[in-house]
Design a protein around this motif. Structure first.
Motif, PDB file in Angstrom:
ATOM      1  N   PRO A 363      56.058  13.686 102.620  1.00  0.00           N
ATOM      2  CA  PRO A 363      57.323  13.127 103.104  1.00  0.00           C
ATOM      3  C   PRO A 363      58.466  14.136 103.079  1.00  0.00           C
ATOM      4  CG  PRO A 363      56.849  12.328 100.901  1.00  0.00           C
ATOM      5  CD  PRO A 363      55.622  13.062 101.355  1.00  0.00           C
ATOM      6  N   TYR A 364      58.349  15.144 102.218  1.00  0.00           N
ATOM      7  CA  TYR A 364      59.349  16.208 102.147  1.00  0.00           C
ATOM      8  C   TYR A 364      58.783  17.342 101.291  1.00  0.00           C
ATOM      9  CZ  TYR A 364      60.486  14.183  97.538  1.00  0.00           C
ATOM     10  OH  TYR A 364      60.415  13.700  96.263  1.00  0.00           O
ATOM     11  N   VAL A 365      59.452  18.487 101.309  1.00  0.00           N
ATOM     12  CA  VAL A 365      59.021  19.652 100.537  1.00  0.00           C
ATOM     13  C   VAL A 365      59.675  19.577  99.158  1.00  0.00           C
ATOM     14  CG1 VAL A 365      58.910  22.169 100.448  1.00  0.00           C
ATOM     15  CG2 VAL A 365      58.825  20.988 102.665  1.00  0.00           C
ATOM     16  N   ALA A 366      58.889  19.289  98.142  1.00  0.00           N
ATOM     17  CA  ALA A 366      59.422  19.098  96.795  1.00  0.00           C
ATOM     18  C   ALA A 366      60.109  20.371  96.301  1.00  0.00           C
ATOM     19  CB  ALA A 366      58.300  18.695  95.841  1.00  0.00           C
ATOM     20  N   GLY A 367      61.383  20.246  95.947  1.00  0.00           N
ATOM     21  CA  GLY A 367      62.154  21.372  95.422  1.00  0.00           C
ATOM     22  C   GLY A 367      62.980  22.090  96.467  1.00  0.00           C
ATOM     23  N   LEU A 368      62.658  21.887  97.751  1.00  0.00           N
ATOM     24  CA  LEU A 368      63.374  22.578  98.829  1.00  0.00           C
ATOM     25  C   LEU A 368      63.583  21.618  99.994  1.00  0.00           C
ATOM     26  CD1 LEU A 368      61.402  25.955  98.721  1.00  0.00           C
ATOM     27  CD2 LEU A 368      63.690  25.535  97.799  1.00  0.00           C
ATOM     28  N   GLU A 369      64.096  20.426  99.698  1.00  0.00           N
ATOM     29  CA  GLU A 369      64.212  19.396 100.722  1.00  0.00           C
ATOM     30  C   GLU A 369      65.469  19.519 101.556  1.00  0.00           C
ATOM     31  OE1 GLU A 369      65.197  15.544 102.598  1.00  0.00           O
ATOM     32  OE2 GLU A 369      66.338  16.544 100.999  1.00  0.00           O
ATOM     33  N   ASN A 370      66.522  20.096 101.000  1.00  0.00           N
ATOM     34  CA  ASN A 370      67.817  20.096 101.687  1.00  0.00           C
ATOM     35  C   ASN A 370      68.620  21.332 101.300  1.00  0.00           C
ATOM     36  OD1 ASN A 370      69.737  19.414  99.328  1.00  0.00           O
ATOM     37  ND2 ASN A 370      68.124  17.860  99.142  1.00  0.00           N
ATOM     38  N   PRO A 371      69.662  21.670 102.062  1.00  0.00           N
ATOM     39  CA  PRO A 371      70.419  22.886 101.766  1.00  0.00           C
ATOM     40  C   PRO A 371      71.115  22.884 100.403  1.00  0.00           C
ATOM     41  CG  PRO A 371      70.858  22.169 104.026  1.00  0.00           C
ATOM     42  CD  PRO A 371      70.095  21.060 103.359  1.00  0.00           C
ATOM     43  N   THR A 372      71.414  21.706  99.860  1.00  0.00           N
ATOM     44  CA  THR A 372      72.124  21.656  98.582  1.00  0.00           C
ATOM     45  C   THR A 372      71.270  22.161  97.434  1.00  0.00           C
ATOM     46  OG1 THR A 372      73.475  19.800  99.338  1.00  0.00           O
ATOM     47  CG2 THR A 372      73.338  20.140  96.960  1.00  0.00           C
ATOM     48  N   GLU A 373      70.005  21.801  97.412  1.00  0.00           N
ATOM     49  CA  GLU A 373      69.181  22.121  96.246  1.00  0.00           C
ATOM     50  C   GLU A 373      68.456  23.457  96.347  1.00  0.00           C
ATOM     51  OE1 GLU A 373      66.033  19.329  95.540  1.00  0.00           O
ATOM     52  OE2 GLU A 373      64.935  19.843  97.343  1.00  0.00           O
ATOM     53  N   CYS A 374      68.356  24.024  97.558  1.00  0.00           N
ATOM     54  CA  CYS A 374      67.444  25.158  97.756  1.00  0.00           C
ATOM     55  C   CYS A 374      67.685  26.322  96.807  1.00  0.00           C
ATOM     56  CB  CYS A 374      67.522  25.647  99.198  1.00  0.00           C
ATOM     57  SG  CYS A 374      66.560  24.655 100.352  1.00  0.00           S
ATOM     58  N   PHE A 375      68.916  26.857  96.797  1.00  0.00           N
ATOM     59  CA  PHE A 375      69.103  28.095  96.046  1.00  0.00           C
ATOM     60  C   PHE A 375      69.234  27.878  94.552  1.00  0.00           C
ATOM     61  CE2 PHE A 375      69.449  29.715 100.256  1.00  0.00           C
ATOM     62  CZ  PHE A 375      68.877  30.974 100.139  1.00  0.00           C
ATOM     63  N   HIS A 376      69.660  26.700  94.107  1.00  0.00           N
ATOM     64  CA  HIS A 376      69.561  26.403  92.678  1.00  0.00           C
ATOM     65  C   HIS A 376      68.100  26.491  92.236  1.00  0.00           C
ATOM     66  CE1 HIS A 376      73.637  25.204  93.113  1.00  0.00           C
ATOM     67  NE2 HIS A 376      73.403  23.997  93.618  1.00  0.00           N
ATOM     68  N   ASN A 377      67.211  25.907  93.027  1.00  0.00           N
ATOM     69  CA  ASN A 377      65.802  25.873  92.651  1.00  0.00           C
ATOM     70  C   ASN A 377      65.103  27.210  92.880  1.00  0.00           C
ATOM     71  OD1 ASN A 377      65.960  23.232  91.780  1.00  0.00           O
ATOM     72  ND2 ASN A 377      65.252  22.356  93.708  1.00  0.00           N
ATOM     73  N   LEU A 378      65.453  27.909  93.952  1.00  0.00           N
ATOM     74  CA  LEU A 378      64.846  29.226  94.190  1.00  0.00           C
ATOM     75  C   LEU A 378      65.230  30.197  93.079  1.00  0.00           C
ATOM     76  CD1 LEU A 378      65.422  29.510  98.039  1.00  0.00           C
ATOM     77  CD2 LEU A 378      63.200  29.318  96.899  1.00  0.00           C
ATOM     78  N   VAL A 379      66.511  30.237  92.739  1.00  0.00           N
ATOM     79  CA  VAL A 379      66.947  31.130  91.658  1.00  0.00           C
ATOM     80  C   VAL A 379      66.335  30.692  90.339  1.00  0.00           C
ATOM     81  CG1 VAL A 379      68.939  31.958  90.336  1.00  0.00           C
ATOM     82  CG2 VAL A 379      69.065  31.821  92.837  1.00  0.00           C
ATOM     83  N   GLY A 380      66.308  29.384  90.089  1.00  0.00           N
ATOM     84  CA  GLY A 380      65.701  28.886  88.866  1.00  0.00           C
ATOM     85  C   GLY A 380      64.234  29.258  88.756  1.00  0.00           C
ATOM     86  N   TRP A 381      63.502  29.160  89.870  1.00  0.00           N
ATOM     87  CA  TRP A 381      62.080  29.534  89.867  1.00  0.00           C
ATOM     88  C   TRP A 381      61.931  31.013  89.536  1.00  0.00           C
ATOM     89  CZ3 TRP A 381      58.397  32.757  91.651  1.00  0.00           C
ATOM     90  CH2 TRP A 381      57.063  32.325  91.658  1.00  0.00           C
ATOM     91  N   LEU A 382      62.763  31.856  90.132  1.00  0.00           N
ATOM     92  CA  LEU A 382      62.696  33.304  89.880  1.00  0.00           C
ATOM     93  C   LEU A 382      63.047  33.630  88.426  1.00  0.00           C
ATOM     94  CD1 LEU A 382      64.386  34.420  93.209  1.00  0.00           C
ATOM     95  CD2 LEU A 382      61.996  34.852  92.588  1.00  0.00           C
ATOM     96  N   VAL A 383      64.034  32.928  87.886  1.00  0.00           N
ATOM     97  CA  VAL A 383      64.390  33.099  86.481  1.00  0.00           C
ATOM     98  C   VAL A 383      63.211  32.721  85.593  1.00  0.00           C
ATOM     99  CG1 VAL A 383      65.794  32.104  84.618  1.00  0.00           C
ATOM    100  CG2 VAL A 383      66.886  32.864  86.751  1.00  0.00           C
ATOM    101  N   LYS A 384      62.630  31.579  85.863  1.00  0.00           N
ATOM    102  CA  LYS A 384      61.515  31.097  85.037  1.00  0.00           C
ATOM    103  C   LYS A 384      60.323  32.042  85.075  1.00  0.00           C
ATOM    104  CE  LYS A 384      58.603  27.026  84.242  1.00  0.00           C
ATOM    105  NZ  LYS A 384      58.307  25.634  84.630  1.00  0.00           N
TER     106      LYS A 384
END
Length: 409
Positions: A363-384
């Protein structure tokens, strides 16, 4: 990771005062009203499982650095996607100011209606419709002071300094110029700073990725590449055929971009790029933005599309050509992206572009569904996953700024 509901965290929204699209007019009288998808909270927030230190480091990296999306559609669509054609025919797609204010982005390459630009035509890509789209969007943007139009690198730097968000006007294909090379100058004058060669279907410049035969860049295509180099429009080959991509790399005197794609070695569909094309892009000095539109950057290891699938493509490309040639072009929007693809499947060549292995429809791409959440989650993934600050800064903005410094005049 599982999805859990948590409030959106505003990282850089001090200049946003609550403006909504076209609110300088009277809804229902001056333009048609639609019930729109929510910009925040349409789907549950994605939990990366970060600890407190990782959360704070993620916050700092997003807050303190220039964050650029190389490809998105930050518009708000109808809550009922069955109304999307009627909505688009009004010519007034709404910009997601609220969602963008909480995205952490400094700049977004905004690809507007593109192949869905059916204001007067069912097929899209008509020059008049593209100009109509640009005019309506920029008129709306002119009535507020949080979002700005970026015409050069200084505008992006200024947006970062002034807690604003800069939009770079883009087209995914040069199809609307038809055989008129001077339309490139006209579009540049209207603010367009990045344009694709072809969108899936062949045009007067070259072949799209859904064509069975790829004749490469045409004679007119060579003229268009030369003109885009001269005038200062960045060239994108995300939806071009493989030979057309390689011909464009050879013809261009400036870096060429793949703004939103992934690695065909991981997911064998026409929509993904083979190694030689990714290498060819890097050899021009360009960058590849890793795609996250539904059902694109899948992998055998992560067949259910999520941030994990996308980051597998990121790591593959970084290993292939070096992290200095990789960034992110999530290709997200506010609304039901999966149903949008269904409605516009013929216009966008979705079925042809996604030919390949079978996959579960999500139904959607978990973690990257919309412009608001993308870079918080991308940066968070890279940090982790242990990436250095320098590498994170490079792939979330620095690499794009470096390439644009060679492209824009």
């Amino acid at each position: 990771m599982t999805d859990t509901v948590k409030p959106a965290t505003p990282y850089r929204s001090g200049r946003y005062t609550g403006y909504t699209s076209f609110s300088y007019l009277e809804e229902g009288r001056d333009y048609e009203a639609f019930a729109l998808a929510p910009e925040l909270g349409r789907v549950p927030a994605h939990d990366l499982g970060l600890d407190e230190d990782q959360e704070e480091r993620t916050r700092r990296l997003v807050r303190d650095n220039i964050i650029i999306s190389l490809h998105d559609h930050p518009q708000v669509f109808p809550d009922d996607m069955n109304e999307v054609r009627a909505y688009i025919r009004t010519g007034r797609e709404r910009t997601g100011y609220l969602g963008l204010s909480q995205s952490g982005m400094t700049a977004v390459f905004d690809n507007m209606m593109d192949g869905t630009a059916c204001v007067t035509s069912k097929s899209g890509w008509k020059f008049d419709d593209i100009v109509y789209d640009i005019g309506m969007r920029t008129s709306d943007i002119a009535h507020q002071d949080y979002v700005t139009i970026a015409l050069g690198l200084d505008d992006i730097r200024s947006a970062h300094e002034n807690d604003q968000l800069a939009i770079v006007l883009c087209l995914e294909a040069a199809t609307p110029i038809e055989n008129e090379v001077d339309r490139i100058d006209l579009l540049y004058g209207l603010g367009v700073r990045q344009m694709g060669i072809a969108y899936s279907e062949a045009n007067t410049l070259g072949s799209g990725l859904k064509e069975a035969g790829d004749g490469g860049l045409t004679v007119f295509g060579h003229r268009a590449v030369e003109r885009m180099n001269k005038v200062g429009i960045a060239i994108d080959v995300s939806h071009s055929g493989d030979k057309t991509c390689m011909d464009t790399f050879a013809a261009s005197t400036k870096p060429v971009l793949i703004t939103h794609a992934g690695a065909r070695a991981l997911w064998p569909t026409p929509r993904m790029k083979p190694d030689e094309v990714i290498r060819g892009c890097a050899e021009t000095g360009g960058v590849i933005g890793i795609e996250a539109a539904p059902h694109t950057t899948l992998t055998e290891a992560h067949i259910e599309h999520s941030i994990e699938s996308v980051m597998e493509h990121f790591e593959y490309c970084a290993e292939l050509v070096g992290i200095e040639h990789v960034t992110f072009g999530p290709d997200t929007l506010y609304g039901d992206h999966v149903t949008l693809h269904d409605v516009f499947a013929a216009n966008l060549g979705v079925h042809d572009a996604h030919k390949g292995p079978s996959y579960p429809k999500m139904p959607y791409v978990a973690g990257l569904e919309n412009p608001t959440e993308c870079f918080h989650n991308l940066v968070g993934w890279l940090v982790k996953h242990g990436y250095s600050d320098a590498d994170i800064i490079a792939v979330t903005g620095g690499n794009v700024m470096r390439a644009l410094g060679e492209i824009w005049v």
